[in-house]
Each structure stands twice: as C-alpha cells, then as structure tokens.
Write an enzyme that holds these catalytic residues in place. Structure first.
Site, PDB file in Angstrom:
ATOM      1  N   THR A  50      10.720  29.304  -7.344  1.00 34.67           N
ATOM      2  CA  THR A  50      11.769  29.947  -6.556  1.00 34.67           C
ATOM      3  C   THR A  50      13.147  29.820  -7.180  1.00 34.67           C
ATOM      4  O   THR A  50      14.098  30.441  -6.705  1.00 34.67           O
ATOM      5  CB  THR A  50      11.812  29.338  -5.151  1.00 34.67           C
ATOM      6  OG1 THR A  50      12.021  27.920  -5.288  1.00 34.67           O
ATOM      7  CG2 THR A  50      10.500  29.575  -4.409  1.00 34.67           C
ATOM      8  N   GLY A 109      13.263  24.461   1.927  1.00 36.17           N
ATOM      9  CA  GLY A 109      13.532  23.603   0.788  1.00 36.17           C
ATOM     10  C   GLY A 109      15.001  23.480   0.442  1.00 36.17           C
ATOM     11  O   GLY A 109      15.571  22.381   0.465  1.00 36.17           O
ATOM     12  N   ILE A 148      24.267  33.560   0.825  1.00 33.08           N
ATOM     13  CA  ILE A 148      23.351  33.699  -0.300  1.00 33.08           C
ATOM     14  C   ILE A 148      23.905  32.867  -1.457  1.00 33.08           C
ATOM     15  O   ILE A 148      24.999  33.118  -1.963  1.00 33.08           O
ATOM     16  CB  ILE A 148      23.192  35.173  -0.704  1.00 33.08           C
ATOM     17  CG1 ILE A 148      22.601  35.963   0.470  1.00 33.08           C
ATOM     18  CG2 ILE A 148      22.301  35.296  -1.938  1.00 33.08           C
ATOM     19  CD1 ILE A 148      21.257  35.484   0.968  1.00 33.08           C
ATOM     20  N   LEU A 149      23.136  31.858  -1.878  1.00 33.27           N
ATOM     21  CA  LEU A 149      23.632  30.884  -2.835  1.00 33.27           C
ATOM     22  C   LEU A 149      23.517  31.356  -4.273  1.00 33.27           C
ATOM     23  O   LEU A 149      24.281  30.921  -5.140  1.00 33.27           O
ATOM     24  CB  LEU A 149      22.876  29.558  -2.659  1.00 33.27           C
ATOM     25  CG  LEU A 149      22.893  28.985  -1.232  1.00 33.27           C
ATOM     26  CD1 LEU A 149      22.174  27.646  -1.192  1.00 33.27           C
ATOM     27  CD2 LEU A 149      24.322  28.838  -0.720  1.00 33.27           C
ATOM     28  N   THR A 177      18.306  34.833  -7.793  1.00 34.68           N
ATOM     29  CA  THR A 177      17.068  34.249  -7.272  1.00 34.68           C
ATOM     30  C   THR A 177      16.778  34.751  -5.864  1.00 34.68           C
ATOM     31  O   THR A 177      15.612  34.878  -5.473  1.00 34.68           O
ATOM     32  CB  THR A 177      17.140  32.717  -7.298  1.00 34.68           C
ATOM     33  OG1 THR A 177      18.299  32.265  -6.580  1.00 34.68           O
ATOM     34  CG2 THR A 177      17.211  32.205  -8.730  1.00 34.68           C
ATOM     35  N   GLY A 193      16.805  30.022   5.007  1.00 24.42           N
ATOM     36  CA  GLY A 193      15.711  30.230   4.074  1.00 24.42           C
ATOM     37  C   GLY A 193      15.445  31.701   3.830  1.00 24.42           C
ATOM     38  O   GLY A 193      15.578  32.532   4.742  1.00 24.42           O
ATOM     39  N   GLY A 195      12.655  32.552   1.466  1.00 27.46           N
ATOM     40  CA  GLY A 195      11.391  32.689   0.762  1.00 27.46           C
ATOM     41  C   GLY A 195      10.351  33.508   1.497  1.00 27.46           C
ATOM     42  O   GLY A 195       9.491  34.123   0.875  1.00 27.46           O
ATOM     43  N   GLU A 196      10.424  33.531   2.829  1.00 28.74           N
ATOM     44  CA  GLU A 196       9.336  34.129   3.600  1.00 28.74           C
ATOM     45  C   GLU A 196       9.729  35.355   4.411  1.00 28.74           C
ATOM     46  O   GLU A 196       8.871  36.160   4.762  1.00 28.74           O
ATOM     47  CB  GLU A 196       8.729  33.057   4.517  1.00 28.74           C
ATOM     48  CG  GLU A 196       8.120  31.925   3.711  1.00 28.74           C
ATOM     49  CD  GLU A 196       7.591  30.791   4.562  1.00 28.74           C
ATOM     50  OE1 GLU A 196       6.417  30.846   4.951  1.00 28.74           O
ATOM     51  OE2 GLU A 196       8.347  29.838   4.810  1.00 28.74           O
TER      52      GLU A 196
END
Length: 704
Positions: A463, A504, A586-587, A591, A659, A661-662
């Site tokens: 990720t 995470g 958004i960091l 990514t 998060g 990722g999902e």
C-alpha cells in the site's frame, strides 16, 4: 521538502520501489538460512470424516524426503483460540482440503513429489455444504464479525413497510469470493539452539503471529521473532495467522533445521479464508417523495464447523440512510465448508451491493433520479446509534461525481442507448467504510549527520505504508523526506496493530506523529544539536487511540459506471468507472490514487468475473487457481478514475486521515449492476454478471 515546505500531502514515490523492481526486497519464502528444508502439505480428499490410516512409507522412499508429519507424530501444541490452526493434532477431517500430513524434503520439488506419494485412508461421513434461504439450522448469532450485534431493530419496520406509498422487496445472491494475493501464504521458520524461534511470515500483522506462536508452542514472547518486512498482498487473507506458519514451525522443530513452506495456490481456497456467500433480502418502503420510512435487510450466510465467522453484511444499513423503522439481521448456518474470514471490505462490500441495488430499484419505483434519491435520504445523525457524524461527505461525492461523469446527460430510460449490437447503460452507487484505529507504539531517532530513523512494527502489504509514514515523520520533524528512514515489519520493533480494516496508517501514523513531536521537542531543547550517540523519543497511543469517541466516523464515496452489454455474446464490459471519495486528508495522492483505483478494479471483478462455487457432491471448491478464478486484468479496466474531496475532519487523528484501502471496492459492484440494469432494461441480481446470465435474461424479452 516540497516548494511549499510541506511533505505530508505531497505526491511522493514509494521508498521501497527500487528494492522491489530490482529483486532486493525479500519475501517470506526467499530467506535462505543454511541447511534449509522445504515442506509441502497434503490436503484431505474427502468432504468430512476421519483419517483411519496414513502410510508415509512411499513418501519417505522419495529422494531427498527427510520427514512426514501426521497427527501421529507432529509436535503437540496448545489449543489455539482459532481452531483453524489446530493442524495435525487429531484424525478429524472437518472439510475437504484440511491438512492431514506435511512432507519435508531437501528441495521444493522433492517435497512435492513426496506429498504426492503419501497414502491416506479415510472413514467418510455424510457432509452438508448447501446454503439456502430457508434451510434447517439457520440461527441468528449474538454477534456478527467485528462485534456487531447480529440483530438490530428500531421502530416498526413491518408496519411502516406495509403502509408505505412506494415499496421495493428484492432478493440478491452473492457467491463466495477468494482473496488470491500474488504472493501465496508462506513462512520460513528456524528454531535456534537456545530455544528461540525466528519466523519470516507473509502476514499482515507480525505481532499477532508472535502472540499465537508463543502460546501454541509454550514460549515467552521474547523468545519469538516474526519478520514480515515485505508482503505481496493479502486483502484480509493474511490478517490473522494461517496454518502454513504453524506447519513450518512444527516441521522446523521436528527436523531441527530451518524449513520454508509456501502454500500451493490450488490449496489456498480451502485453508486461508474467503468471503462467504451471502443471500440478501432487502425491503425498502418510502413516501411518494422517495424518503425512506422502512428499511429491512436480512442476510443469510454460512460458516464452518471449525470456527464461527459471520460476515457483517447487514451493518451498512445501520449507517447509510434515513430509516426511522429498521431491521437489520444476520442468519447463519454451520456447514462442512472451509472457514470464511476477512476479505477486503468485509461486510460493506457484500452488504452495500444489495442495499445500493435496492436503492436503485426504489429510485425507479418512485420515479426519482438515483442520485437525487440518495440525497433525499441523507440522515442528520447515524441512524443506528444516534451519534453525530464526525464528517459526512457523501452528498458532496454524489454531486461531484455526477458532474465529472456527465450524469445530467444520461437518458434515464432503460435500454434506450444502443451502439450496433451493444446496449449501453450507466449507474451509480454509494460507498461507506468505518474509520477504525488501534493503539500503536513507535520510536523516532535523530542521528548525527541529519539522518532520522522511524521504527514501528507496521506492515506494508503493497500500500505504500513506508512512504506515507516517512512523510508523516518528515512533516512533524520539519525535515526533507529523504532524511527519514522507516523500519517496519518485525516484532523487534515497537508493537503496532495489523494492516487491516483500512486502519493501518491512522494507527501507526498517530504513534509516529507523536514520537516525532517528542523528538522535535528534545532537539529544540538542545538547540538542534544531536549528541554522538543520537537522540530517541518514543510514543504509545494506547490512551488516545483507545478513548471513547462521541462521533460516528466513516469514509464515504460515490461510484459511477458505464457498461456495455453485447446482445449477441452476452459479454458485459465496464467501459468507464469513476469514483469520488471523502476520506479525510489525503496524505499521498500517488498512493491514494493507487489504492482507490485498485479497490474499484477489485469491485469490477466482484461484479463481472470473480466467483467461487462448491461442488455439493465432493465438498470441493471448483475455482481454485487463477486459470479458473478470473481476476480482472488491464484489458478489463479501460478507464478507472478516482477523485477525492478536500475534507477537514478534526475528530480523527493528528493527520486528519481516514482509511482508503477498502472503500474503493464497496460501491463498485452495485454501480456496475445498476448500469447493467439501465442497459438491458432488466435486472440481474446474482453477480458475477457472466454472458450466460445476460443472454438468459435477454432471451426472456421478445423485443431483444
């Protein structure tokens, strides 16, 4: 530093990219300690029963075979909390594919040949693997996965539905799905002469693996080191320890030598978890204005007889829309099947497919645009808990997505757009995923010469976690990104939670930020001078991250899809996917884009290509490799666009992030299904939407 002096939020390249493309990055099966052996497991070939005899003789006669472990000679271990890990401890076979032996040899090829030579006899028992909506044995669990109540009811959903001006009642069915990461589940285990154990494991959480192995093998935690430095994908299947790591440790103890075990892909479907099939019944009642007065979502699913895992697919209905009268319930049956487990966006991915499909049907029944219908049903607070949202960007996502997609140009009439043999349609669906966070520790060190080292037992499963954690550290310290090194993936580092639940970065980053704040303060006290021995600060967010939160915290999104359906071949193609998301700050745009488009691609697979079926006669999973389980490839995704809103949510963590990722997968399958309905003028309710299903539906309509 960037020109503006800000590292966090910059479009930074992955720090480990060169190591991966040059082969320097080592994965679990690539560690080569001296005298290493290889192992190959033997799965059961019956659907239920007991092992009556195992003859290891033919396997031991194979060149290079050093040992054959069975329930008769394998090391005894303490009973684990997760019964799927109790391998080679007795003669039972709870489902097909359960491991009954392990062959250890000097090479991978010899181990495989030895495994093929093991002779196993069984006493078979009748098995039951069939799931249906009304079968005997269904029960309502006290809790579904994640600690969610199995049943939640508010108001009078039956009465409100019966009196509603507009009603929709529909059933949907989702097949089982499998994770299939590129790197199979693998571990290299090595018992040392001093009784300590070192394991390189393909895992999303090395700390959990260490805890489990220590308990099972009677060790102190300090005696176990687990390394998960590089992991080639997991999608939930590596979120908890799996049988491969226990078998590798057993084999190393038995032989006295290091052992590597990489599970064959054809065996993964039966032993490392999967998304269970779910059968949905959704009832929506609304006024003539489309505002929902009744919401009823029932989910029927299966679990194994080994360990209970109930997909929490009804939970999104407790979050999404105005629903003064609501019932959300899970029903489950124990069957002779492999144990389900985590798969990317558990609960939301399957539950939102059904709910968002039903919302589309409600929009049609009420004669209201699907985007407008969702906007009309925005709740003031989270419906189930009554808590205020920390932020809720769904309306902005719907409006911005509609603008970017060109939704206003859409002809709402089903089947109205045609290009030769192709019917073209467009659809929309909403997305949601909870904000999850766990306590974490981290350390930050300053070294002479301007180097900074961050240590945290995070797991980078592809990720870009290393990179983003480095950005968090660089921003907090006020230094360039290339002045920071991030060490992750080992239990010798400060303890941190696993990479799962899109939690995470929020969890690890919180601790990294706090450690860097403390280090910056120490440096300021010294006037920026670093002593020869360096300077270190630590952080533990147990108190902060574990505190009760008075807000409902969720990420939201909207996915728009354009599809074509070939009236001759039945083939469905997703010509365009566009998602807009509200996920806090958004960091790293690079990514983040990768995660969001990857999730949408996974949702495309859920809608069009992916599916796992059980052979009722043999209890076997038919699609057990990448030749038969079809994941999307580049040719399947001609256009995937991901955008996000600028969202300032002060109730999250020091970075203000959620998060990502999902959430990308969550609404995509429903958006594609809704677009297909718009194209065909008929709705398919059981993805994947394969040509046979499309043609069968087209042939029902004489106009086609």
């Amino acid at each position: 530093m960037t020109e503006t002096g800000r590292v966090l939020g910059a479009d930074a390249e992955r720090s480990e990219a060169r190591d991966k493309v040059t082969g320097r990055a080592r994965y679990a099966a690539e560690y080569r300690p001296p005298d290493r052996l290889h192992a190959w497991p033997v799965p059961a070939t019956v659907a239920r029963g007991r092992v009556t005899e195992i003859d290891p003789g033919p396997a031991l006669a194979v060149r290079g075979v050093r040992a054959v472990l069975t329930h008769e000679n394998a090391p005894r271990v303490a009973a684990p909390d997760d019964a799927t890990l109790a391998v080679l401890q007795d003669d039972r076979v709870p489902h097909r594919g359960w491991y009954v032996a392990l062959v250890v040899a000097d090479t991978l090829e010899n181990a495989r040949a030895g495994a093929a030579a093991v002779r196993v006899s069984y006493a078979t028992e009748e098995h039951d693997v069939l799931l249906s909506r009304d079968r005997p044995g269904l029960r309502t669990p006290e809790e579904a996965n994640g600690g969610h109540p199995g049943l939640r009811e508010r108001g009078d959903p039956d009465g409100a539905f019966a009196s509603a001006a507009v009603r929709v009642e529909a059933e949907y069915a989702l097949t089982a799905l499998h994770n299939h990461p590129m790197e199979p589940h693998a571990a290299t285990a090595h018992w040392k002469d001093d009784g300590t154990l070192t394991v390189q494991d393909s895992s999303q959480g090395a700390n959990t693996v260490r805890e489990v192995l220590a308990r099972m093998f009677g060790l102190e935690r300090r005696q176990v080191t687990v390394v998960s430095e590089h992991v080639g994908g997991g999608f939930g299947s590596k979120g908890t320890p799996r049988p491969h790591v226990v078998l590798a440790v057993m084999a190393s103890r038995h032989t006295g030598r290091p052992v590597t075990l990489a599970l064959p892909r054809r065996q993964l479907a039966a032993v490392v978890g999967h998304r269970a099939p779910t059968l949905h019944r959704v009832r929506l009642g609304a006024g003539a204005d489309g505002v929902i007065t009744a919401l009823d979502h029932e989910v029927v699913t299966r679990t194994s007889r080994v360990r209970e895992f109930v997909e929490q697919a009804a939970v999104p209905g407790r979050v999404m829309y105005t629903s003064p009268n609501s019932r959300t319930v899970h029903r489950v049956v124990d069957l002779d099947v492999p144990t389900p487990s985590w798969m990317r966006a558990p609960g939301e991915a399957s539950g939102m497919y059904a709910l968002e499909s039903a919302m589309d049907e409600l929009a049609e029944a009420a004669g209201i645009d699907p985007v407008e219908l969702r906007l009309r049903n925005e709740p003031d607070t989270e419906p189930d808990s009554g808590r205020p949202f920390s932020s809720r960007g769904l309306p902005g996502c719907l409006r911005e997505g509609a603008r970017r997609f060109g939704w206003q140009e859409r002809d709402p009439r089903p089947g109205a757009r045609r290009e030769g043999d192709l019917l073209i349609g467009s659809g929309v669906a909403a997305s949601t995923y909870p904000v999850l966070v766990g306590p974490s520790r981290a350390s930050a060190s300053a070294e002479p010469g301007g180097r900074h080292v961050i240590r945290v037992n995070a797991t980078d499963i592809g990720t870009g976690a290393r990179t983003v954690l480095g950005q968090i550290a660089a921003q907090a310290l006020g230094v360039p990104l290339d002045a920071v090194r991030v060490d992750v993936g080992s239990t010798e580092l400060p303890a941190a939670p696993l990479a799962g639940g899109s939690s995470g970065t929020a969890s690890w980053g919180w601790a990294v930020h706090r450690a860097c704040e403390a280090l910056a303060a120490l440096l300021a006290e010294r006037g920026g001078t670093v002593p020869p021995e360096g300077l270190t600060a630590t952080a533990d967010t147990r108190e902060e991250a574990g505190a009760e939160v008075p807000y409902a915290r969720h990420a939201f999104g909207a996915v728009f899809a354009e599809v074509s359906a070939d009236t001759v071949t039945g083939e469905v193609r997703a010509r365009r996917l566009l998602g807009v998301f509200a996920a806090g700050r958004i960091l790293n745009p690079r990514t983040a884009w990768s995660q969001l488009t990857g999730g949408m691609t996974m949702g495309l697979g859920m809608a069009l290509t992916e599916g796992s079926t059980l052979d009722a006669r043999f209890g076997d999973i038919a699609e057990c490799d990448l030749a038969s389980y079809h994941v999307p490839v580049c040719a399947d995704v001609p256009s995937v666009e991901a955008y996000w809103l600028e969202e300032d949510d002060p109730h999250l963590n020091p970075m203000g992030s959620k998060g990502i990722g999902e959430i990308g997968i969550v609404g995509t399958a429903a958006a594609i299904g809704n677009a297909l309905r718009h194209a065909l003028g008929a709705r398919l309710r059981e993805p994947p939407f394969t040509p046979d299903k499309v043609l069968a539906r087209l042939h029902r309509d004489p106009r086609r």
